[in-house]
Scaffold this motif. Structure first.
Motif, mmCIF file in Angstrom:
data_model
loop_
_atom_site.group_PDB
_atom_site.id
_atom_site.type_symbol
_atom_site.label_atom_id
_atom_site.label_comp_id
_atom_site.label_asym_id
_atom_site.label_seq_id
_atom_site.Cartn_x
_atom_site.Cartn_y
_atom_site.Cartn_z
ATOM 1 N N ALA A 93 -13.759 -22.153 21.195
ATOM 2 C CA ALA A 93 -12.876 -23.118 20.904
ATOM 3 C C ALA A 93 -12.068 -23.535 22.239
ATOM 4 C CB ALA A 93 -11.657 -22.608 19.969
ATOM 5 N N GLU A 94 -11.933 -22.657 23.013
ATOM 6 C CA GLU A 94 -11.268 -22.656 24.660
ATOM 7 C C GLU A 94 -12.351 -23.494 25.192
ATOM 8 O OE1 GLU A 94 -8.641 -18.857 24.930
ATOM 9 O OE2 GLU A 94 -10.656 -18.859 25.501
ATOM 10 N N LEU A 95 -13.505 -23.333 25.271
ATOM 11 C CA LEU A 95 -14.488 -24.217 26.029
ATOM 12 C C LEU A 95 -14.631 -25.709 25.389
ATOM 13 C CD1 LEU A 95 -16.708 -23.733 28.117
ATOM 14 C CD2 LEU A 95 -18.326 -23.524 26.497
ATOM 15 N N ILE A 96 -14.549 -25.988 23.866
ATOM 16 C CA ILE A 96 -14.386 -27.141 23.505
ATOM 17 C C ILE A 96 -13.086 -28.001 24.013
ATOM 18 C CG2 ILE A 96 -14.280 -28.638 21.382
ATOM 19 C CD1 ILE A 96 -16.432 -26.566 20.175
ATOM 20 N N THR A 112 -11.777 -29.685 16.807
ATOM 21 C CA THR A 112 -12.787 -28.393 17.156
ATOM 22 C C THR A 112 -13.638 -28.241 16.075
ATOM 23 O OG1 THR A 112 -11.292 -27.822 18.909
ATOM 24 C CG2 THR A 112 -12.928 -26.057 17.852
ATOM 25 N N ASP A 113 -13.039 -27.868 14.655
ATOM 26 C CA ASP A 113 -13.639 -27.471 13.677
ATOM 27 C C ASP A 113 -14.805 -28.524 13.160
ATOM 28 O OD1 ASP A 113 -12.504 -24.935 13.607
ATOM 29 O OD2 ASP A 113 -10.939 -25.620 11.934
ATOM 30 N N ARG A 114 -14.377 -29.671 13.201
ATOM 31 C CA ARG A 114 -15.336 -30.857 12.708
ATOM 32 C C ARG A 114 -16.574 -30.935 13.606
ATOM 33 N NH1 ARG A 114 -16.025 -35.891 14.336
ATOM 34 N NH2 ARG A 114 -14.162 -36.042 15.659
ATOM 35 N N LEU A 115 -16.252 -30.896 15.048
ATOM 36 C CA LEU A 115 -17.630 -30.903 15.802
ATOM 37 C C LEU A 115 -18.396 -29.647 15.855
ATOM 38 C CD1 LEU A 115 -15.623 -32.140 19.210
ATOM 39 C CD2 LEU A 115 -17.326 -33.374 17.623
ATOM 40 N N ALA A 143 -21.195 -30.123 21.885
ATOM 41 C CA ALA A 143 -19.830 -30.411 21.016
ATOM 42 C C ALA A 143 -18.700 -30.510 22.099
ATOM 43 C CB ALA A 143 -19.480 -29.129 20.309
ATOM 44 N N ARG A 144 -18.793 -29.891 23.304
ATOM 45 C CA ARG A 144 -17.724 -30.066 24.340
ATOM 46 C C ARG A 144 -17.619 -31.630 24.576
ATOM 47 N NH1 ARG A 144 -18.578 -30.241 29.561
ATOM 48 N NH2 ARG A 144 -20.353 -28.956 29.422
ATOM 49 N N VAL A 178 -29.280 -33.173 17.257
ATOM 50 C CA VAL A 178 -28.547 -33.545 18.577
ATOM 51 C C VAL A 178 -29.004 -35.011 18.586
ATOM 52 C CG1 VAL A 178 -28.511 -33.404 21.109
ATOM 53 C CG2 VAL A 178 -28.095 -31.288 19.692
ATOM 54 N N MET A 179 -30.197 -35.485 18.700
ATOM 55 C CA MET A 179 -30.563 -36.866 18.931
ATOM 56 C C MET A 179 -29.992 -37.720 17.924
ATOM 57 S SD MET A 179 -31.504 -36.299 21.938
ATOM 58 C CE MET A 179 -31.711 -38.009 22.219
#
Length: 259
Positions: A93-96, A112-115, A143-144, A178-179
């Motif tokens: 979470a801190e990284l995002i 954050t939770d959605r991503l 996600a970040r 991802v794509m």
């Protein structure tokens, strides 16, 4: 749009990029392909402003790239590099949140939770980043940058995602995930420029393909224009043929000629 004109970049007296001119449009996924050492990552770094070309110009949404401050650049584009070293003991979470705080504007509740759910890492917000597998870490960084580029368009125009080998550590399902998410970002009005090695994935997701060879732009166009036997053979320096299945023109793995 993003437009680069006559880019030339030299490192250690060796020309890495040679007179490259290209245009990428919002609403599209542009994929850069080519063999190892062709200059793909260097080109992407120049387009993001992380490297300065020796000659040529780059305009992003009409503004000269070199005229934009780091804060203005962060609001217009998010960058996923091949390697993102993390020295501190961050949680996921801190990284995002680093991505969230990189750009101004309201933060949607539960972002954050959605991503994390979007990148198939639900419930991992408090996991230590250094406890993740390689594929999990790559998805956290994706996600970040989605947190940074949380809107595909702003008052300053489209937002851009720059992705350098975003699926290199991922299994097939997560590569597609991802794509497909990058494709959705483009559909929402943003721009996507990605470096890929997988030609089948390129054919699947790209609107436009840029084929590099020895620092030069060998070809640019649709997948049908660029993913041809002749161009791929010239770029990769080995005899390659491509085949399609009769089912909706789907691409099959490129094969060495004669097999």
């Amino acid at each position: 749009m993003l437009h680069a004109q006559s880019l030339t970049l030299t490192r250690d007296r060796r020309e890495i990029l040679s007179d490259i001119t290209l245009t990428a449009h919002p609403g599209e996924v542009t994929v850069i392909i080519g063999p190892n050492g062709a200059g793909k990552s260097t080109l992407l770094a120049a387009l993001t402003g992380d490297l300065s070309p020796d000659h040529g110009s780059i305009h992003l949404n009409g503004d000269a790239l070199h005229s934009l401050s780091p804060r203005a650049l962060a609001a217009r584009r998010a960058v996923l590099t091949q390697h993102t070293p993390v020295a501190f003991p961050f949680t996921v979470a801190e990284l995002i949140r680093l991505g969230i705080e990189a750009t101004p504007g309201p933060i949607p509740p539960g972002l954050t939770d959605r991503l994390l759910s979007e990148v198939d890492l639900p419930g991992m917000a408090h996991r230590p980043y250094h406890a993740l597998s390689g594929g999990e870490a790559q998805r956290v960084h994706f996600a970040r940058i989605l947190a940074q580029a949380r809107r595909a368009t702003t008052a300053q125009g489209p937002v851009w995602l720059f992705l350098d080998e975003p699926v290199s550590s991922l299994d097939i399902a997560h590569q597609l995930m991802v794509m497909h998410r990058a494709r959705r970002f483009a559909t929402e009005g943003g721009g996507v420029i990605a470096v890929l090695h997988d030609l089948n994935l390129t054919a699947m997701v790209a609107d436009r393909v840029l084929l590099l060879s020895q620092g030069c732009l060998l070809a640019s166009g649709t997948p049908d224009d660029v993913l041809t036997d002749d161009l791929l053979t010239r770029a990769y320096r080995c005899p390659i043929r491509t085949r399609r299945s009769p089912d909706q023109g789907a691409w099959l793995l490129p094969q060495m000629a004669g097999t």
